[in-house]
Design a protein around this motif. Structure first.
Motif, PDB file in Angstrom:
ATOM      1  N   LEU A   1      30.137  30.155  56.774  1.00 61.87           N
ATOM      2  CA  LEU A   1      31.526  30.426  57.166  1.00 61.87           C
ATOM      3  C   LEU A   1      31.625  31.717  57.985  1.00 61.87           C
ATOM      4  O   LEU A   1      32.451  31.815  58.898  1.00 61.87           O
ATOM      5  CB  LEU A   1      32.452  30.512  55.942  1.00 61.87           C
ATOM      6  N   ALA A   2      30.745  32.680  57.666  1.00 61.97           N
ATOM      7  CA  ALA A   2      30.787  33.945  58.415  1.00 61.97           C
ATOM      8  C   ALA A   2      30.447  33.728  59.889  1.00 61.97           C
ATOM      9  O   ALA A   2      30.872  34.501  60.754  1.00 61.97           O
ATOM     10  CB  ALA A   2      29.814  34.940  57.783  1.00 61.97           C
ATOM     11  N   ALA A   3      29.683  32.662  60.174  1.00 63.25           N
ATOM     12  CA  ALA A   3      29.283  32.395  61.560  1.00 63.25           C
ATOM     13  C   ALA A   3      30.393  31.708  62.355  1.00 63.25           C
ATOM     14  O   ALA A   3      30.256  31.498  63.554  1.00 63.25           O
ATOM     15  CB  ALA A   3      28.031  31.515  61.563  1.00 63.25           C
ATOM     16  N   VAL A   4      31.481  31.359  61.682  1.00 62.93           N
ATOM     17  CA  VAL A   4      32.597  30.688  62.378  1.00 62.93           C
ATOM     18  C   VAL A   4      33.610  31.737  62.813  1.00 62.93           C
ATOM     19  O   VAL A   4      34.002  32.606  62.032  1.00 62.93           O
ATOM     20  CB  VAL A   4      33.290  29.674  61.425  1.00 62.93           C
ATOM     21  N   GLN A   5      34.014  31.651  64.094  1.00 60.44           N
ATOM     22  CA  GLN A   5      35.017  32.601  64.633  1.00 60.44           C
ATOM     23  C   GLN A   5      36.413  32.112  64.235  1.00 60.44           C
ATOM     24  O   GLN A   5      36.871  31.079  64.733  1.00 60.44           O
ATOM     25  CB  GLN A   5      34.885  32.632  66.163  1.00 60.44           C
ATOM     26  N   ALA A   6      37.055  32.847  63.324  1.00 60.75           N
ATOM     27  CA  ALA A   6      38.389  32.414  62.891  1.00 60.75           C
ATOM     28  C   ALA A   6      39.402  32.689  63.990  1.00 60.75           C
ATOM     29  O   ALA A   6      39.322  33.706  64.680  1.00 60.75           O
ATOM     30  CB  ALA A   6      38.783  33.171  61.630  1.00 60.75           C
TER      31      ALA A   6
ATOM     32  N   LEU B   1      43.066  36.529  56.806  1.00 62.59           N
ATOM     33  CA  LEU B   1      42.740  35.609  55.709  1.00 62.59           C
ATOM     34  C   LEU B   1      41.235  35.312  55.717  1.00 62.59           C
ATOM     35  O   LEU B   1      40.591  35.251  54.660  1.00 62.59           O
ATOM     36  CB  LEU B   1      43.535  34.304  55.867  1.00 62.59           C
ATOM     37  N   SER B   2      40.697  35.191  56.916  1.00 55.95           N
ATOM     38  CA  SER B   2      39.258  34.925  57.061  1.00 55.95           C
ATOM     39  C   SER B   2      38.432  36.065  56.449  1.00 55.95           C
ATOM     40  O   SER B   2      37.437  35.828  55.751  1.00 55.95           O
ATOM     41  CB  SER B   2      38.913  34.770  58.543  1.00 55.95           C
ATOM     42  N   ASP B   3      38.882  37.309  56.716  1.00 60.80           N
ATOM     43  CA  ASP B   3      38.174  38.466  56.140  1.00 60.80           C
ATOM     44  C   ASP B   3      38.213  38.408  54.608  1.00 60.80           C
ATOM     45  O   ASP B   3      37.214  38.692  53.931  1.00 60.80           O
ATOM     46  CB  ASP B   3      38.798  39.775  56.617  1.00 60.80           C
ATOM     47  N   ASP B   4      39.382  38.025  54.075  1.00 63.83           N
ATOM     48  CA  ASP B   4      39.521  37.936  52.612  1.00 63.83           C
ATOM     49  C   ASP B   4      38.589  36.867  52.038  1.00 63.83           C
ATOM     50  O   ASP B   4      37.944  37.072  51.010  1.00 63.83           O
ATOM     51  CB  ASP B   4      40.976  37.589  52.229  1.00 63.83           C
ATOM     52  N   VAL B   5      38.541  35.725  52.730  1.00 58.30           N
ATOM     53  CA  VAL B   5      37.687  34.620  52.244  1.00 58.30           C
ATOM     54  C   VAL B   5      36.220  35.051  52.287  1.00 58.30           C
ATOM     55  O   VAL B   5      35.468  34.846  51.320  1.00 58.30           O
ATOM     56  CB  VAL B   5      37.898  33.339  53.100  1.00 58.30           C
ATOM     57  N   THR B   6      35.829  35.665  53.399  1.00 56.87           N
ATOM     58  CA  THR B   6      34.435  36.088  53.541  1.00 56.87           C
ATOM     59  C   THR B   6      34.068  37.102  52.461  1.00 56.87           C
ATOM     60  O   THR B   6      32.983  37.030  51.863  1.00 56.87           O
ATOM     61  CB  THR B   6      34.200  36.703  54.947  1.00 56.87           C
ATOM     62  N   ALA B   7      34.966  38.041  52.208  1.00 59.48           N
ATOM     63  CA  ALA B   7      34.701  39.051  51.169  1.00 59.48           C
ATOM     64  C   ALA B   7      34.581  38.392  49.792  1.00 59.48           C
ATOM     65  O   ALA B   7      33.697  38.737  48.988  1.00 59.48           O
ATOM     66  CB  ALA B   7      35.822  40.087  51.152  1.00 59.48           C
TER      67      ALA B   7
ATOM     68  N   ASP C   1      35.875  36.061  36.579  1.00 57.05           N
ATOM     69  CA  ASP C   1      36.854  36.688  37.487  1.00 57.05           C
ATOM     70  C   ASP C   1      36.768  36.075  38.887  1.00 57.05           C
ATOM     71  O   ASP C   1      37.779  35.729  39.503  1.00 57.05           O
ATOM     72  CB  ASP C   1      36.582  38.195  37.600  1.00 57.05           C
ATOM     73  N   VAL C   2      35.525  35.988  39.385  1.00 53.73           N
ATOM     74  CA  VAL C   2      35.333  35.428  40.730  1.00 53.73           C
ATOM     75  C   VAL C   2      35.847  33.993  40.767  1.00 53.73           C
ATOM     76  O   VAL C   2      36.488  33.569  41.743  1.00 53.73           O
ATOM     77  CB  VAL C   2      33.842  35.499  41.145  1.00 53.73           C
ATOM     78  N   GLN C   3      35.582  33.260  39.687  1.00 47.48           N
ATOM     79  CA  GLN C   3      36.043  31.869  39.625  1.00 47.48           C
ATOM     80  C   GLN C   3      37.562  31.792  39.763  1.00 47.48           C
ATOM     81  O   GLN C   3      38.093  30.983  40.518  1.00 47.48           O
ATOM     82  CB  GLN C   3      35.589  31.240  38.297  1.00 47.48           C
ATOM     83  N   ARG C   4      38.257  32.678  39.045  1.00 49.25           N
ATOM     84  CA  ARG C   4      39.720  32.697  39.108  1.00 49.25           C
ATOM     85  C   ARG C   4      40.197  33.014  40.532  1.00 49.25           C
ATOM     86  O   ARG C   4      41.124  32.397  41.048  1.00 49.25           O
ATOM     87  CB  ARG C   4      40.284  33.737  38.119  1.00 49.25           C
ATOM     88  N   GLN C   5      39.500  33.995  41.170  1.00 41.66           N
ATOM     89  CA  GLN C   5      39.896  34.368  42.534  1.00 41.66           C
ATOM     90  C   GLN C   5      39.656  33.217  43.524  1.00 41.66           C
ATOM     91  O   GLN C   5      40.444  33.001  44.445  1.00 41.66           O
ATOM     92  CB  GLN C   5      39.122  35.610  42.977  1.00 41.66           C
ATOM     93  N   LEU C   6      38.546  32.504  43.290  1.00 47.51           N
ATOM     94  CA  LEU C   6      38.262  31.362  44.181  1.00 47.51           C
ATOM     95  C   LEU C   6      39.336  30.277  44.015  1.00 47.51           C
ATOM     96  O   LEU C   6      39.803  29.700  45.009  1.00 47.51           O
ATOM     97  CB  LEU C   6      36.875  30.771  43.862  1.00 47.51           C
ATOM     98  N   ASP C   7      39.725  30.036  42.780  1.00 44.61           N
ATOM     99  CA  ASP C   7      40.788  29.053  42.532  1.00 44.61           C
ATOM    100  C   ASP C   7      42.089  29.479  43.218  1.00 44.61           C
ATOM    101  O   ASP C   7      42.785  28.650  43.823  1.00 44.61           O
ATOM    102  CB  ASP C   7      41.029  28.885  41.019  1.00 44.61           C
ATOM    103  N   ALA C   8      42.391  30.791  43.107  1.00 45.46           N
ATOM    104  CA  ALA C   8      43.622  31.301  43.734  1.00 45.46           C
ATOM    105  C   ALA C   8      43.534  31.165  45.255  1.00 45.46           C
ATOM    106  O   ALA C   8      44.532  30.804  45.916  1.00 45.46           O
ATOM    107  CB  ALA C   8      43.842  32.754  43.337  1.00 45.46           C
ATOM    108  N   MET C   9      42.352  31.435  45.801  1.00 48.13           N
ATOM    109  CA  MET C   9      42.188  31.350  47.254  1.00 48.13           C
ATOM    110  C   MET C   9      42.391  29.921  47.746  1.00 48.13           C
ATOM    111  O   MET C   9      42.960  29.704  48.832  1.00 48.13           O
ATOM    112  CB  MET C   9      40.779  31.842  47.628  1.00 48.13           C
ATOM    113  N   LEU C  10      41.948  28.970  46.948  1.00 47.31           N
ATOM    114  CA  LEU C  10      42.148  27.564  47.344  1.00 47.31           C
ATOM    115  C   LEU C  10      43.633  27.271  47.530  1.00 47.31           C
ATOM    116  O   LEU C  10      44.016  26.501  48.417  1.00 47.31           O
ATOM    117  CB  LEU C  10      41.565  26.630  46.278  1.00 47.31           C
ATOM    118  N   GLY C  11      44.457  27.919  46.710  1.00 51.03           N
ATOM    119  CA  GLY C  11      45.900  27.734  46.821  1.00 51.03           C
ATOM    120  C   GLY C  11      46.444  28.269  48.143  1.00 51.03           C
ATOM    121  O   GLY C  11      47.422  27.747  48.670  1.00 51.03           O
ATOM    122  N   GLN C  12      45.816  29.330  48.671  1.00 47.52           N
ATOM    123  CA  GLN C  12      46.284  29.920  49.940  1.00 47.52           C
ATOM    124  C   GLN C  12      45.809  29.134  51.155  1.00 47.52           C
ATOM    125  O   GLN C  12      46.321  29.308  52.247  1.00 47.52           O
ATOM    126  CB  GLN C  12      45.758  31.349  50.080  1.00 47.52           C
ATOM    127  N   LEU C  13      44.764  28.341  50.936  1.00 44.50           N
ATOM    128  CA  LEU C  13      44.197  27.630  52.083  1.00 44.50           C
ATOM    129  C   LEU C  13      44.821  26.250  52.207  1.00 44.50           C
ATOM    130  O   LEU C  13      44.521  25.438  52.938  1.00 44.50           O
ATOM    131  CB  LEU C  13      42.661  27.527  51.930  1.00 44.50           C
TER     132      LEU C  13
END
Lengths: 150, 410
Positions: free
Chosen positions: A88-93, A100-106, A138-150
Motif C-alpha cells: 500500500l505504501a507503494a501506491v500514490q494516494a 487518510l493514506s498517511d494514517d492507514v500507512t502508519a 489495541d492494533v486490532q481495534r484500531q484496524l477495525d475502526a479504520m475499516l469504518g473510515q474507509l
C-alpha cells in the motif's frame, strides 16, 4: 476481411497495446475510489495477520502448540503483514485522501510492529509478556475502526 | 478373508491417499472465507473423480494398458501430444507443490526454513521412486495419511453449530460480503483440487503395475466408491474446522501452519502432531504419485518400457525422466517461489487441463475393441457426459476468473 474490418482490428490492437503499456507505470496512481478499495483490502489483510498472531499467542500460552510451530506461524504472519504495508505504501494516494493514506500507512506499520513483537516473544521461549497481547488487541481495534473510515 | 483384507486395505489407503497439498490448502482457504457454502463443490468433485477413476481402472483391468498408451493409439499422435503436454504440465506443477508441501510441513516441526529441506525431500522422493516397492509406497503413505482423520475429530471437538454448518452446505449460502466472481473462482479451484488429473493417471497406471484383471474390478470399485468419498469427508472436515476457528475472526488462510492450527485449538499438541504426520504423509505420498504419473505419461506416450515392477536397467528412459522431474521440481522451489502460491496455481491449472484428461478416458471407455463387454453402460455414459460438460465449463472459466479476482484476492 474488408479494409474497414482490418482498420478496426488495427485500432483495437493499438488500444490494447496502449492500455497494457500505460498500465506498467512504476508508481500506481489510482483515483480516490480505487485507492479506498486498495486501502480497505490492505487493512483487512493486516487485520487477518494480527488476529492470526493473537490466536497463535493464545495457543502458545496454553501450551497447545509446540514452540517451533508457533514461531513459524508468527514469522509468516510478520512477513505477510510487512508485504501488506509495503504494497500500500507503494501506491500514490490521490490528494483528497493523502492524510487518510498517511494514517492507514502508519497503522499498518504499527500492525507489523505488534506482530513482530509477538514473534520476538515466542522465539524467546518465555511466556509472552501481557503487553504483547495488549498491543495486538489495541492494533486490532484500531484496524477495525479504520475499516469504518474507509 | 484375504480378499476382504485386501479390499479394506485398498479402501483405507484410498481414504488416506485422497488428500494432497491442493486439497489441504484450498479446503482450508475456502472454509475460512466461505464456511461450508462451497462444500457442494467438494461433493460434485468427489463424485466426478469416482466416475472417471472407475472408468480408467476398468480400462486398466480389462485391456492391461494404461491411459496414455491408449489415448495415443485411439486418438492419434497429435491429440495424444496435446493431451500429454497439457496433463504433464499440470502434473509437474502439482509435483513441485507437493515437494514444497513436504518441506513446509518439516519447517513447521523444526522451524528450519523450508528451502533447507527441499533438496533432502527431493532426494528422498527420488529414492522412493527408485527403490521402494509400489505396494509398500502406496500402503505405508496411504495408511499414515489416515491420521488426517484428526481434522474430523477436531471439528467435532470444536462443538460447532451443526445446524448452521448444515445450512451453509445445503443452501450454498455465499457470505454477504463476497462477490459472486470470487465465489466462482474458489468453486473452480476446489473442483480442480478434487479432480486433479494425476489421480486418474496414477490409479490407471497403478492398476497395470499391479496386474489387475477383470476379477479385480469389484475390488477396484470398492476402493473408488467407498475410499474416495470418505477421503472427500476429510476435505470437508478441513474446511469445517477452518470455518469454525477462522471464520468469526476474519482470518484468511495463507500458510500450511494455518491449515493445522484449528486441530491444535481443538485437541492440543497431540492432535497437532497427528495432523503434521498426516501433512507429511499426504504430501510425500502425492509427490511420489505425481512424480510417477509424469513419468508414466511420458513413457506411455513415447512407447518406453515403464513401471516400478520393471528393473530400472530395462526402464532406463523412464527412470531418467523421473530424475529430471525431481531436479526440475527442486530447482524451481530453490528459486524461493512460495510453495503455497504454486499450490494455488496448480489447482487452477488442473481445472484448465481437466477436459484434456477426461475426454479421452470417456472415448476409450466406450470402445469395445479395448473393453469388449466392459464398455460404459448408459449410467456411466450419462454421468461421464454430464461431467464432461462441467469440466469444460470449469476449464473455460478458470483463467478469466483468476484474472478478474486476482487469484481470489479481489
Amino acid at each position: 476481411m474488408s479494409a474497414a474490418g482490418r482498420g478496426l482490428l488495427a485500432l483495437l490492437a493499438v488500444a490494447v497495446g496502449l492500455t497494457t503499456w500505460t498500465g506498467c507505470a512504476v508508481v500506481d496512481t489510482p483515483d480516490e475510489s480505487a485507492w479506498r478499495d486498495q486501502a480497505r483490502q490492505s487493512v483487512e489483510d493486516a487485520s487477518s495477520e494480527v488476529q492470526a498472531a493473537r490466536l497463535v499467542l493464545v495457543q502458545l500460552t496454553a501450551d497447545r502448540v509446540p514452540q517451533a510451530y508457533g514461531v513459524v506461524m508468527l514469522a509468516d504472519a510478520e512477513e505477510a503483514a510487512g508485504k501488506v504495508e509495503e504494497s500500500l505504501a507503494a501506491v500514490q494516494a490521490p490528494a483528497p485522501v493523502r492524510r487518510l493514506s498517511d494514517d492507514v500507512t502508519a497503522l499498518l506499520g504499527r500492525a507489523v510492529d505488534a506482530v513482530r513483537a509477538a514473534r520476538v516473544a515466542a522465539v524467546g521461549d518465555t511466556e509472552p509478556a501481557p503487553i504483547v497481547r495488549t498491543d495486538l488487541a489495541d492494533v486490532q481495534r484500531q484496524l477495525d475502526a479504520m475499516l469504518g473510515q474507509l | 478373508m484375504k480378499r476382504y483384507l485386501a479390499v479394506a486395505l485398498g479402501i483405507l489407503t484410498a481414504i488416506g491417499g485422497f488428500v494432497d497439498i491442493g486439497d489441504l490448502v484450498t479446503n482450508a482457504q475456502v472454509g475460512a472465507r466461505f464456511g461450508l457454502s462451497l462444500g457442494w463443490i467438494v461433493v460434485i468433485g468427489v463424485l466426478g473423480i469416482c466416475v472417471f477413476a472407475e472408468m480408467s481402472g476398468r480400462i486398466a483391468a480389462v485391456s492391461h494398458r494404461a491411459t496414455f498408451d491408449l489415448v495415443r493409439e485411439r486418438l492419434g499422435p497429435r491429440i495424444g501430444l496435446l493431451n500429454l503436454v497439457g496433463s504433464m504440465a499440470v502434473t509437474l506443477l502439482t509435483f513441485i507443490a507437493e515437494i514444497g508441501g513436504v518441506a513446509l510441513a518439516l519447517q513447521l516441526v523444526t522451524s528450519i526454513h523450508h528451502l533447507a529441506w527441499v533438496p533432502l525431500v527431493a532426494v528422498l522422493v527420488w529414492l522412493v521412486l527408485w527403490r521402494a516397492k509400489f505396494s509398500a509406497m502406496e500402503n505405508v503413505l496411504g495408511l499414515l495419511g489416515l491420521t488426517l482423520i484428526v481434522f474430523s475429530v477436531a471439528l467435532w471437538q470444536l462443538q460447532p453449530d451443526w445446524g448452521d454448518l448444515g445450512r451453509q452446505l445445503a443452501l450454498a449460502d455465499k457470505p454477504a460480503g463476497e462477490a459472486w466472481t470470487t465465489y466462482a473462482f474458489f468453486a473452480v479451484a476446489l473442483f480442480g483440487a478434487a479432480m486433479t488429473p494425476y489421480e486418474v493417471f496414477f490409479f490407471s497406471s497403478g492398476g497395470v503395475e499391479e496386474r489387475w484383471t477383470v476379477k479385480d474390478i469389484p475390488t477396484m470399485r470398492a476402493n473408488v466408491l467407498i475410499g474416495f468419498p470418505l477421503g472427500g469427508l476429510l476435505s470437508l472436515s478441513i474446511a469445517g474446522a477452518a470455518a469454525v476457528v477462522y471464520g468469526p475472526l476474519g482470518i484468511s488462510v495463507e500458510t500450511l501452519g494455518q491449515v493445522g492450527l484449528p486441530v491444535a485449538v481443538a485437541l492440543g499438541k497431540v492432535g497437532l502432531a497427528l495432523a503434521i504426520v498426516g501433512f507429511v504423509a499426504a504430501t510425500f505420498g502425492a509427490a511420489c504419485e505425481t512424480g510417477l504419473s509424469a513419468g508414466y505419461s511420458l513413457a506411455q506416450y513415447a512407447g518406453w518400457q515403464w513401471g516400478k515392477y520393471v528393473k530400472p536397467s530395462v526402464a532406463g528412459s523412464f527412470h531418467a525422466s523421473l530424475v529430471v522431474f525431481v531436479l526440475l521440481a527442486a530447482g524451481v522451489l530453490m528459486t524461493t517461489v512460495d510453495p503455497i502460491m504454486v499450490t494455488e496455481m496448480s489447482v487452477v491449472f488442473s481445472a484448465v487441463a481437466l477436459p484434456l484428461t477426461y475426454f479421452p478416458i470417456l472415448v476409450v471407455a466406450n470402445d469395445p475393441d479395448y473393453l469388449g463387454e466392459h464398455t460404459n453402460g448408459r449410467f456411466a455414459n450419462a454421468l461421464g457426459s454430464g461431467y464432461l460438460v462441467l469440466v469444460v465449463v470449469a476449464s473455460l472459466a478458470a483463467i478469466p476468473l483468476m484474472v478478474v479476482t486476482k487469484m481470489g484476492t479481489a
